[in-house]
Scaffold this active site. Structure first.
Site: not given
Ligand code: C5P
Length: 314
Positions: A37, A121, A123, A125, A127, A129, A163
């Site tokens: 995405k 790729p 990490a 941005g 999505g 994983g 995501d």
């Molecule tokens: O949800 P996800 O595991 O992708 O998020 C990774 C990290 O990004 C979270 O541990 C959090 O620190 C941060 N995050 C956040 N607010 C969001 C999404 C992610 O602070 N809406």
């Protein structure tokens, strides 16, 4: 998502034995595409009490994709096969996390082998994983006939990552609120083309949010109000509702190469560009394939330390 049972690829002939074998093996394995995405808009509304950030974002599914092959195995085990060196640690993989949660919530005891062919790729941005985890859940639901509803899958998905729910909706476009996990599907009327520029070094989403100086949320506005105001803005093409990402200043401080790449898009005649998610991918938007390919060729000639992909709405 396209789901293809492995046996569906074999053409039935006038051979009863072949038919019986086909039926026997029909749902032994499943091939799933797992697309990426981009975020066409990302606004951080504030920091929440649980440490996450309240978002308003527009997800758009793109054709850059991984492939996942699920195969039933006899032992009640999880096996992950991937050639990608960075994904060798099975326990850190979001697919494994999905498997663990699925076992707990679906009262299911089977075993599965997962082959993951990675193109998205890591990490970046995009999505990747999260998409893998979501499409694994969708595939398992079908392969093992688990009969989990979308709501049940979304509940599991939201525990894996913010995501993941978007991909479980199997839609081209949606608005995400909350942590990004509350999804409102919106119609996607146009096929868009994208040029993605992905720097070699990835960015940790957690680190980007940590460094963001977002004000604590005093009040979380009702989702309905936010999303309808946003949809109205999109229809009117209001400035500020298009191509905006609040995380760019932080990500470009962490990776200064991002500012250079961002500026390069002007040079190559692609002013409509944006960083996706927490980066580092920056993408430009084009109405036609030819235009996107021309821009990609120009960027490739600059020999950046970055990967370049052309893809489209998917
Ligand atoms: O949800 P996800 O595991 O992708 O998020 C990774 C990290 O990004 C979270 O541990 C959090 O620190 C941060 N995050 C956040 N607010 C969001 C999404 C992610 O602070 N809406």
């Amino acid at each position: 998502m396209s789901l293809r049972g492995s046996a569906q690829r074999r053409r039935p002939r006038n051979d009863v034995l072949f038919l019986v074998l086909t039926l026997l093996f029909s749902m032994n394995s499943l091939t799933i595409s797992s697309p990426a995405k981009v975020n066409l808009f990302l606004k951080v509304l504030g920091r929440r009490r649980d440490g996450y950030h309240e978002l308003l974002t527009r997800f758009h599914r793109i054709s850059l994709q991984d492939q996942i092959i699920l195969k039933k195995i006899k032992k009640p085990q999880f096996r992950l096969i991937t050639t990608h060196l960075k994904l060798r640690s099975v326990r850190k993989n979001l697919i494994y996390k999905a498997y663990r949660l699925l076992k707990n919530s679906a009262d299911w005891q089977g075993g599965v082998e997962v082959k993951l062919r990675k193109r998205i790729p890591i990490a970046a941005g995009l999505g990747g994983g999260s998409s893998n985890a979501a499409h694994f859940l969708l595939g398992m639901n079908r392969l093992f006939g688990l009969r989990l509803s979308r709501a049940a899958l979304v509940k599991i998905g939201a525990q894996i990552g913010s995501d993941v729910p978007f991909f479980l909706y199997q839609t081209k476009e949606a608005i995400g609120t909350g942590r990004g996990e509350r999804i409102k599907v919106i119609p996607c009327r146009h096929k868009l083309w994208f040029v993605l520029v992905v720097p070699q070094s990835g960015i940790s989403t957690a680190q980007v949010y940590q460094q963001l100086k977002a004000a604590p949320l005093t009040r979380i506005s009702a989702d309905a109000t936010i999303t309808s105001a946003f949809s109205r803005g999109m229809r009117k093409k209001e400035k500020g509702h298009r191509l905006h990402n609040d995380l760019f200043p932080v990500s470009s401080r962490l990776l200064p190469q991002l500012r250079q790449i961002d500026a390069l898009f002007d040079q190559v005649g692609a002013p409509e560009r944006l960083m996706s998610g927490s980066g580092p991918t920056i993408f430009s938007i084009h109405p036609f394939k030819e235009e996107a390919e021309k821009v990609a060729r120009r960027i490739q000639r600059l020999k950046l330390n970055a990967q370049v992909f052309v893809c489209h709405t998917y």
